[in-house]
Write a protein that holds these residues in place. Sequence first.
Motif, PDB file in Angstrom:
ATOM      1  N   GLU A  62       0.835  -1.236  -0.007  1.00 14.68           N
ATOM      2  CA  GLU A  62       0.022   0.182  -0.145  1.00 14.68           C
ATOM      3  C   GLU A  62       0.945   1.185  -0.049  1.00 14.68           C
ATOM      4  OE1 GLU A  62      -3.521   2.182   2.915  1.00 14.68           O
ATOM      5  OE2 GLU A  62      -2.496   0.256   3.291  1.00 14.68           O
ATOM      6  N   ASN A  63       1.929   1.301   0.745  1.00 15.53           N
ATOM      7  CA  ASN A  63       3.092   2.380   0.951  1.00 15.53           C
ATOM      8  C   ASN A  63       3.550   2.567  -0.398  1.00 15.53           C
ATOM      9  OD1 ASN A  63       2.179   3.117   3.389  1.00 15.53           O
ATOM     10  ND2 ASN A  63       3.913   2.105   4.336  1.00 15.53           N
ATOM     11  N   LEU A  64       3.880   1.487  -1.225  1.00  9.59           N
ATOM     12  CA  LEU A  64       4.554   1.398  -2.579  1.00  9.59           C
ATOM     13  C   LEU A  64       3.618   1.980  -3.423  1.00  9.59           C
ATOM     14  CD1 LEU A  64       6.473  -1.720  -2.991  1.00  9.59           C
ATOM     15  CD2 LEU A  64       7.283   0.777  -3.723  1.00  9.59           C
ATOM     16  N   VAL A  65       2.329   1.681  -3.708  1.00  5.04           N
ATOM     17  CA  VAL A  65       1.472   2.322  -4.471  1.00  5.04           C
ATOM     18  C   VAL A  65       1.138   3.613  -4.208  1.00  5.04           C
ATOM     19  CG1 VAL A  65      -1.044   2.060  -5.140  1.00  5.04           C
ATOM     20  CG2 VAL A  65       0.583  -0.007  -4.930  1.00  5.04           C
ATOM     21  N   THR A  66       1.080   3.922  -2.766  1.00  5.92           N
ATOM     22  CA  THR A  66       0.611   5.361  -2.491  1.00  5.92           C
ATOM     23  C   THR A  66       1.570   6.229  -3.180  1.00  5.92           C
ATOM     24  OG1 THR A  66      -0.866   4.574  -0.610  1.00  5.92           O
ATOM     25  CG2 THR A  66       0.019   6.815  -0.706  1.00  5.92           C
ATOM     26  N   ASN A  67       3.061   5.992  -2.772  1.00  4.08           N
ATOM     27  CA  ASN A  67       4.221   6.856  -3.147  1.00  4.08           C
ATOM     28  C   ASN A  67       4.580   6.682  -4.580  1.00  4.08           C
ATOM     29  OD1 ASN A  67       3.959   7.847  -0.378  1.00  4.08           O
ATOM     30  ND2 ASN A  67       5.155   6.205   0.522  1.00  4.08           N
ATOM     31  N   LEU A  68       3.761   6.061  -5.265  1.00  6.64           N
ATOM     32  CA  LEU A  68       4.456   5.694  -6.666  1.00  6.64           C
ATOM     33  C   LEU A  68       4.329   7.051  -7.549  1.00  6.64           C
ATOM     34  CD1 LEU A  68       5.387   3.111  -8.116  1.00  6.64           C
ATOM     35  CD2 LEU A  68       3.385   2.649  -9.012  1.00  6.64           C
ATOM     36  N   PRO A  69       5.323   7.452  -8.043  1.00  8.62           N
ATOM     37  CA  PRO A  69       5.286   8.428  -9.030  1.00  8.62           C
ATOM     38  C   PRO A  69       4.170   8.297 -10.322  1.00  8.62           C
ATOM     39  CG  PRO A  69       7.248   7.733  -9.234  1.00  8.62           C
ATOM     40  CD  PRO A  69       6.477   7.037  -8.224  1.00  8.62           C
TER      41      PRO A  69
ATOM     42  N   ASN B 137       5.145   8.382 -13.335  1.00  7.91           N
ATOM     43  CA  ASN B 137       6.004   7.523 -14.069  1.00  7.91           C
ATOM     44  C   ASN B 137       7.071   6.724 -13.252  1.00  7.91           C
ATOM     45  OD1 ASN B 137       5.153   8.067 -16.743  1.00  7.91           O
ATOM     46  ND2 ASN B 137       6.478   9.784 -17.188  1.00  7.91           N
ATOM     47  N   PRO B 138       6.522   5.817 -12.914  1.00  6.59           N
ATOM     48  CA  PRO B 138       7.497   4.884 -12.218  1.00  6.59           C
ATOM     49  C   PRO B 138       8.581   4.199 -12.808  1.00  6.59           C
ATOM     50  CG  PRO B 138       5.487   3.445 -12.506  1.00  6.59           C
ATOM     51  CD  PRO B 138       5.247   5.075 -13.042  1.00  6.59           C
ATOM     52  N   SER B 139       9.706   4.071 -12.131  1.00  6.67           N
ATOM     53  CA  SER B 139      10.851   3.634 -12.557  1.00  6.67           C
ATOM     54  C   SER B 139      10.696   2.167 -12.984  1.00  6.67           C
ATOM     55  CB  SER B 139      12.216   3.893 -11.962  1.00  6.67           C
ATOM     56  OG  SER B 139      12.119   3.089 -10.700  1.00  6.67           O
ATOM     57  N   SER B 140      11.514   1.522 -13.667  1.00  2.00           N
ATOM     58  CA  SER B 140      11.551   0.038 -13.823  1.00  2.00           C
ATOM     59  C   SER B 140      11.613  -0.649 -12.576  1.00  2.00           C
ATOM     60  CB  SER B 140      12.283  -0.613 -14.987  1.00  2.00           C
ATOM     61  OG  SER B 140      13.751  -0.126 -14.639  1.00  2.00           O
ATOM     62  N   GLU B 141      12.718   0.076 -11.518  1.00  3.81           N
ATOM     63  CA  GLU B 141      12.849  -0.581 -10.360  1.00  3.81           C
ATOM     64  C   GLU B 141      11.784  -0.562  -9.360  1.00  3.81           C
ATOM     65  OE1 GLU B 141      15.603   1.256  -7.041  1.00  3.81           O
ATOM     66  OE2 GLU B 141      16.847   0.496  -8.540  1.00  3.81           O
ATOM     67  N   GLN B 142      11.180   0.514  -9.446  1.00  2.52           N
ATOM     68  CA  GLN B 142      10.031   0.579  -8.548  1.00  2.52           C
ATOM     69  C   GLN B 142       8.857  -0.376  -9.208  1.00  2.52           C
ATOM     70  OE1 GLN B 142       9.406   4.898  -9.111  1.00  2.52           O
ATOM     71  NE2 GLN B 142       9.761   5.220  -7.022  1.00  2.52           N
ATOM     72  N   ILE B 143       8.755  -0.537 -10.404  1.00  2.00           N
ATOM     73  CA  ILE B 143       7.690  -1.534 -10.771  1.00  2.00           C
ATOM     74  C   ILE B 143       8.114  -3.212 -10.441  1.00  2.00           C
ATOM     75  CG2 ILE B 143       7.005  -2.531 -13.041  1.00  2.00           C
ATOM     76  CD1 ILE B 143       6.745   0.402 -14.293  1.00  2.00           C
ATOM     77  N   GLU B 144       9.367  -3.405 -10.546  1.00  2.00           N
ATOM     78  CA  GLU B 144       9.862  -4.660 -10.300  1.00  2.00           C
ATOM     79  C   GLU B 144       9.648  -4.795  -8.884  1.00  2.00           C
ATOM     80  OE1 GLU B 144      10.819  -7.314 -11.933  1.00  2.00           O
ATOM     81  OE2 GLU B 144      10.277  -5.969 -13.441  1.00  2.00           O
ATOM     82  N   GLU B 145       9.729  -3.954  -7.920  1.00  2.00           N
ATOM     83  CA  GLU B 145       9.507  -3.906  -6.301  1.00  2.00           C
ATOM     84  C   GLU B 145       8.176  -4.039  -6.314  1.00  2.00           C
ATOM     85  OE1 GLU B 145      10.448  -1.475  -2.175  1.00  2.00           O
ATOM     86  OE2 GLU B 145      11.026  -0.587  -3.969  1.00  2.00           O
ATOM     87  N   LEU B 146       7.301  -3.527  -6.924  1.00  2.00           N
ATOM     88  CA  LEU B 146       5.735  -3.655  -6.733  1.00  2.00           C
ATOM     89  C   LEU B 146       5.645  -5.247  -7.106  1.00  2.00           C
ATOM     90  CD1 LEU B 146       3.372  -2.156  -5.983  1.00  2.00           C
ATOM     91  CD2 LEU B 146       3.289  -1.520  -8.413  1.00  2.00           C
ATOM     92  N   LYS B 147       6.112  -5.582  -8.177  1.00  2.00           N
ATOM     93  CA  LYS B 147       5.825  -6.953  -8.798  1.00  2.00           C
ATOM     94  C   LYS B 147       6.334  -8.099  -7.778  1.00  2.00           C
ATOM     95  CE  LYS B 147       5.809  -6.437 -13.676  1.00  2.00           C
ATOM     96  NZ  LYS B 147       6.401  -6.652 -15.135  1.00  2.00           N
TER      97      LYS B 147
END
Length: 194
Positions: A162-169, A171-181
Amino acid sequence: ENIQASKTKYLNQGRKTFLINPTFQIRFSLLVCFFITFSTLAYPLLVNDIITNIITSIGNDQPDLTYRLGTLKGTIIMALVVYQVAFTMIIFICFIFFTHKVAGPIYKIKQYMKQIELGENIGELFFRKGDYFPDLAESFNSMINTIKEDKKEEQVLLKDLENLVTNLPSNPSSEQIEELKSKIENINKRNGLL
């Protein structure tokens, strides 16, 4: 609510009823009595044959003894039948007590499972002293504790997600998307979805 309170109170005190699961307890006790009675039926028949053979061998030579043995035979057979009935009743009662020690833990586990299903907060499961399967209560408690720990860990993972999604810009970076996945995959693995 009053019924639930009485059930909870019942679970926390010793049971006073010996027929916890009457169908199981009575059927099992009757089955044991049937087999014991059937297997011991040979004794009265054997005694009857022995006395009949003795009476036949004496024959008409000693009519007084033959008469007394015939009367004694009836008395002995009647005593054996009475003994058999009394013995069967004692066995039945003993097996009601025996099955009580088996049916009690099963009943208690079912009650705890109902409480869990209703979402009630339950303490540790315990059986009465002398009940069979005390290791089952330990295993059940271990399972419940594992589920509670898994649920806590899952809540932490969901909070992180939830924190990741809430703080997601935007235009998320591929690193942020991988962390989410990775977080989603971890949650799915925990729930057996992958």
